[in-house]
Design an enzyme around this catalytic site. Structure first.
Site, PDB file in Angstrom:
ATOM      1  N   GLY A   6      20.731   5.967   7.462  1.00 20.22           N
ATOM      2  CA  GLY A   6      21.400   6.235   8.566  1.00 20.22           C
ATOM      3  C   GLY A   6      23.230   6.623   8.487  1.00 20.22           C
ATOM      4  CD  GLU A   7      28.112   6.731  10.533  1.00 18.81           C
ATOM      5  OE1 GLU A   7      28.961   7.296   9.434  1.00 18.81           O
ATOM      6  OE2 GLU A   7      28.481   4.834  10.788  1.00 18.81           O
ATOM      7  CB  SER A   8      27.794   5.435   5.250  1.00 22.58           C
ATOM      8  OG  SER A   8      28.729   5.820   5.853  1.00 22.58           O
TER       9      SER A   8
ATOM     10  CB  CYS B 100      20.691   9.500   3.360  1.00 24.01           C
ATOM     11  SG  CYS B 100      21.590  11.139   3.789  1.00 24.01           S
TER      12      CYS B 100
ATOM     13  NE  ARG C 200      31.121   8.597   5.998  1.00 21.51           N
ATOM     14  CZ  ARG C 200      31.264   8.696   7.321  1.00 21.51           C
ATOM     15  NH1 ARG C 200      32.955   8.710   7.507  1.00 21.51           N
ATOM     16  NH2 ARG C 200      30.827   8.040   8.014  1.00 21.51           N
TER      17      ARG C 200
ATOM     18  CB  ILE D 262      19.131  14.699   7.180  1.00 25.19           C
ATOM     19  CG1 ILE D 262      17.327  14.983   6.746  1.00 25.19           C
ATOM     20  CG2 ILE D 262      19.412  14.823   8.638  1.00 25.19           C
ATOM     21  CD1 ILE D 262      16.446  14.195   7.766  1.00 25.19           C
TER      22      ILE D 262
ATOM     23  CG  HIS E 132      16.744  10.686   4.031  1.00 25.63           C
ATOM     24  ND1 HIS E 132      17.082   9.786   4.637  1.00 25.63           N
ATOM     25  CD2 HIS E 132      18.016  12.097   4.734  1.00 25.63           C
ATOM     26  CE1 HIS E 132      18.412   9.430   5.468  1.00 25.63           C
ATOM     27  NE2 HIS E 132      18.712  10.613   5.338  1.00 25.63           N
TER      28      HIS E 132
ATOM     29  CD  GLU F 193      14.267   8.054   3.525  1.00 29.31           C
ATOM     30  OE1 GLU F 193      14.509   7.860   4.868  1.00 29.31           O
ATOM     31  OE2 GLU F 193      14.402   7.861   2.451  1.00 29.31           O
TER      32      GLU F 193
END
Length: 196
Positions: free
Chosen positions: A46-48, A78, A105, A133, A169, A171
Site C-alpha cells: 500500500g502506501e507506507s 512492500c 522508499r 511495484i 508482492h 501475494e
C-alpha cells in the site's frame, strides 16, 4: 494456525488466499483485539505513510509492537517492510521500528517501472516469483538480520528471528511458498509456546 492480514490498505484478499493455500486460516484484521487470536501477522503493501497514519489512528502501533515483543511472527511485504524498519532513508521518524534495517522508499522507481522476476530465496528450494511495484529497498541491515535474497546485489528479502520482510508482492502470484515459509515460522512459535 491462524494468520492475520492487517486490513487497513493493500491486497488483503490476495494475502488471505495465499495463506489458505499454505494450509493456514487467513483473517482480515480491522480491530486491535483481533490480534489476540493470531499465530502470525502480515503487514501488506500500500502506501507506507498512509498505513502508518491509520495504524496510529486505530491504536495498532503499540498493539503490533507488543505482538512482536511477545515473539509472535510478523511479515511485512512492500510498504509493510517500510512500516517494520527501524530507519527510513530521508525520514526522521520510522513507524513500528521492529527490524534492524534501513530502507528507502520507491527505490525501484515508479509504477511504470514495475516488473516480475524469479528470485532465489534462502530456505526455499526453488525460485520464488516476485512482483516489484514501486518497491522499497533494504539499504543495510544490523547483525541480527539474515539476508534471504538479493536482486542486482540489493537486499530484497530479510529475516530477523520471528520477523520477515520483503520488498515485493508475493501475494500477486500463484506462488504461495513465501507464505508457507511464514506459516512455518508461526507454527514453530506456537509449538515453542505449547512446549513450555
Amino acid at each position: 494456525m491462524k494468520i492475520g492480514v492487517l486490513a487497513l490498505q493493500g491486497a488483503v484478499t490476495e494475502h488471505i488466499r495465499s495463506i489458505e493455500r499454505a494450509g493456514a486460516e487467513g483473517v482480515a484484521i480491522k480491530q486491535v483485539q483481533q490480534l489476540d487470536e493470531l499465530d502470525g501477522l502480515i503487514l501488506p503493501g500500500g502506501e507506507s505513510t498512509t498505513i502508518g497514519k491509520l495504524m496510529r489512528k486505530y491504536g495498532f502501533m503499540e498493539a503490533i509492537r507488543a505482538f512482536a515483543a511477545a515473539g509472535k511472527p510478523v511479515f511485512g511485504t512492500c510498504a509493510g517492510l517500510i512500516v517494520m524498519a527501524k530507519r527510513i532513508q530521508g525520514q526522521e521518524e520510522a513507524h513500528l521500528e521492529l527490524m534492524d534495517m534501513t530502507v528507502s522508499r520507491n527505490a525501484f522507481g515508479r509504477q511504470r517501472e514495475s516488473f516480475e522476476t524469479d528470485l532465489p530465496v534462502k530456505g526455499i528450494d526453488e525460485t520464488v516469483r516476485a512482483v516489484f511495484i514501486r518497491a522499497p529497498l533494504i539499504e543495510s541491515v544490523g547483525e541480527q538480520v539474515e539476508v534471504l535474497s538479493t536482486y542486482n546485489d540489493e537486499i530484497v528479502t530479510a529475516r530477523q528471528g520471528h520477523l520477515l520482510a520483503c520488498s515485493y508482492h508475493p501475494e500477486l502470484t500463484d506462488d504461495y511458498r513465501l507464505h508457507a515459509y511464514f506459516v512455518d515460522m508461526a507454527r514453530a512459535y506456537k509449538q515453542s509456546v505449547e512446549a513450555k
